[in-house]
Design an enzyme around this catalytic site. Sequence first.
Site, PDB file in Angstrom:
ATOM      1  N   ASP A  11       0.792  -1.203   0.171  1.00  0.00           N
ATOM      2  CA  ASP A  11       0.147  -0.136   0.197  1.00  0.00           C
ATOM      3  C   ASP A  11       0.559   1.242  -0.572  1.00  0.00           C
ATOM      4  O   ASP A  11       2.027   0.776   0.704  1.00  0.00           O
ATOM      5  CB  ASP A  11      -0.917  -0.150   1.130  1.00  0.00           C
ATOM      6  N   GLY A  12       0.240   2.238  -0.313  1.00  0.00           N
ATOM      7  CA  GLY A  12       0.779   3.552  -0.744  1.00  0.00           C
ATOM      8  C   GLY A  12       1.616   3.884  -1.567  1.00  0.00           C
ATOM      9  O   GLY A  12       2.453   5.223  -1.893  1.00  0.00           O
ATOM     10  N   TRP A  16       2.816   7.682  -2.439  1.00  0.00           N
ATOM     11  CA  TRP A  16       4.345   8.076  -2.954  1.00  0.00           C
ATOM     12  C   TRP A  16       4.657   8.922  -4.271  1.00  0.00           C
ATOM     13  O   TRP A  16       5.603   9.825  -4.098  1.00  0.00           O
ATOM     14  CB  TRP A  16       4.778   6.448  -2.873  1.00  0.00           C
ATOM     15  N   ASN A  59     -10.503  -2.733  -6.251  1.00  0.00           N
ATOM     16  CA  ASN A  59     -10.086  -2.143  -7.059  1.00  0.00           C
ATOM     17  C   ASN A  59     -10.270  -1.730  -8.895  1.00  0.00           C
ATOM     18  O   ASN A  59     -10.134  -1.090  -9.310  1.00  0.00           O
ATOM     19  CB  ASN A  59      -8.262  -2.926  -7.390  1.00  0.00           C
ATOM     20  N   SER A 187      -8.447  -5.255   5.028  1.00  0.00           N
ATOM     21  CA  SER A 187      -9.198  -5.012   2.649  1.00  0.00           C
ATOM     22  C   SER A 187      -9.795  -6.117   2.705  1.00  0.00           C
ATOM     23  O   SER A 187      -8.864  -6.324   1.962  1.00  0.00           O
ATOM     24  CB  SER A 187      -8.123  -3.755   3.037  1.00  0.00           C
TER      25      SER A 187
HETATM   26  C1  FPP Z   1      -2.078   0.267  -3.547  1.00  0.00           C
HETATM   27  O1  FPP Z   1      -1.499   1.602  -3.616  1.00  0.00           O
HETATM   28  C2  FPP Z   1      -1.616  -0.469  -4.480  1.00  0.00           C
HETATM   29  C3  FPP Z   1      -2.337  -0.932  -5.462  1.00  0.00           C
HETATM   30  C4  FPP Z   1      -3.820  -0.842  -5.365  1.00  0.00           C
HETATM   31  C5  FPP Z   1      -1.380  -2.100  -6.458  1.00  0.00           C
HETATM   32  C6  FPP Z   1      -0.237  -2.629  -6.585  1.00  0.00           C
HETATM   33  C7  FPP Z   1      -0.272  -2.892  -7.217  1.00  0.00           C
HETATM   34  C8  FPP Z   1       1.311  -3.233  -7.713  1.00  0.00           C
HETATM   35  C9  FPP Z   1       2.332  -2.726  -6.453  1.00  0.00           C
HETATM   36  C10 FPP Z   1       2.001  -3.260  -8.826  1.00  0.00           C
HETATM   37  C11 FPP Z   1       1.380  -4.526  -9.763  1.00  0.00           C
HETATM   38  C12 FPP Z   1       2.061  -5.325  -9.279  1.00  0.00           C
HETATM   39  C13 FPP Z   1       2.312  -6.563  -9.136  1.00  0.00           C
HETATM   40  C14 FPP Z   1       2.343  -7.500  -8.645  1.00  0.00           C
HETATM   41  C15 FPP Z   1       3.160  -7.018 -10.987  1.00  0.00           C
HETATM   42  P1  FPP Z   1      -2.633   2.641  -3.677  1.00  0.00           P
HETATM   43  O2  FPP Z   1      -2.877   2.829  -5.163  1.00  0.00           O
HETATM   44  O3  FPP Z   1      -3.578   2.377  -2.632  1.00  0.00           O
HETATM   45  O4  FPP Z   1      -1.577   4.146  -3.199  1.00  0.00           O
HETATM   46  P2  FPP Z   1      -2.571   4.608  -1.800  1.00  0.00           P
HETATM   47  O5  FPP Z   1      -3.182   4.361  -0.789  1.00  0.00           O
HETATM   48  O6  FPP Z   1      -1.319   5.612  -0.898  1.00  0.00           O
HETATM   49  O7  FPP Z   1      -3.515   5.323  -2.882  1.00  0.00           O
END
Ligand code: FPP
Length: 237
Positions: A11-12, A16, A59, A187
């Site tokens: 997460d994050g 970032w 998502n 979650s």
């Molecule tokens: C959460 O950050 C992350 C996700 C919803 C997607 C996770 C995906 C990756 C790490 C990349 C693709 C994965 C693979 C396995 C190749 P967020 O967008 O919710 O961050 P925020 O809470 O800061 O908005």
Amino acid sequence: MNPKHIAIIPDGNGRWAKQRGESRISGHIRGTAVVKDTIIQAKQLGIPILTFYAFSDENWKRPQDEIQGLMMLLKEYLISERATLVREKIQLRALGEISKLPPFVLEELQKTIEMTSSFNQMILNFAISYGGRSEIVRAAKLLAKACMAGDVKPDDISEKSFQKHLYTADLPDPDLLIRTSGEMRISNFLLWQMSYTEIYAPEVLWPDFNTNEFLKALEVFRLRKRRFGLTDEQYES
Ligand code: FPP
């Protein structure tokens, strides 16, 4: 002792990117690079099972351009890392409603799963289009159908037989959940499997999760006292 199964909510990425005035997708690009590094780290540390929450049921409700970006990243990951998974003898599995994925991702995913299916150095699970509640409902439906067919008696259903109908049927439950960015939520991730999982939620945003952070997580886990519902005395005897 190191955990046998680590689950990660990376997460994050969005925060970032925002801190840098960049697009959310640039956070996901950096996040994907960290996923790659973490897989290799886990392999080197001898962690047998690693499970990433790559894309949740929920998502799908994100803006279309972000969904498209994440799907492209997933496809590129699968193509570019296939050779690494083969070299490292890592078996890739998918947990979730993968039939909902666009065909260009599903094809690469199935190809990678097939190519790595005989490997046993480490199991890497990607939870994609995954929700814990829908996984439980899916298991209930499978068992209901088995009952209707006369293969199972309702009174014979046990926690053990129920668990056999989850995506993680043959895997031990996670010992440790790492959720980056300081959020203290599950979650809808591995709801059944996390009954006794130790939760660690460092403040670091996923794109900044590095070797030191990983080693810190393992150290925190080592210091935890796991009693699985027993008293100290019972568990130690
Ligand atoms: C959460 O950050 C992350 C996700 C919803 C997607 C996770 C995906 C990756 C790490 C990349 C693709 C994965 C693979 C396995 C190749 P967020 O967008 O919710 O961050 P925020 O809470 O800061 O908005």
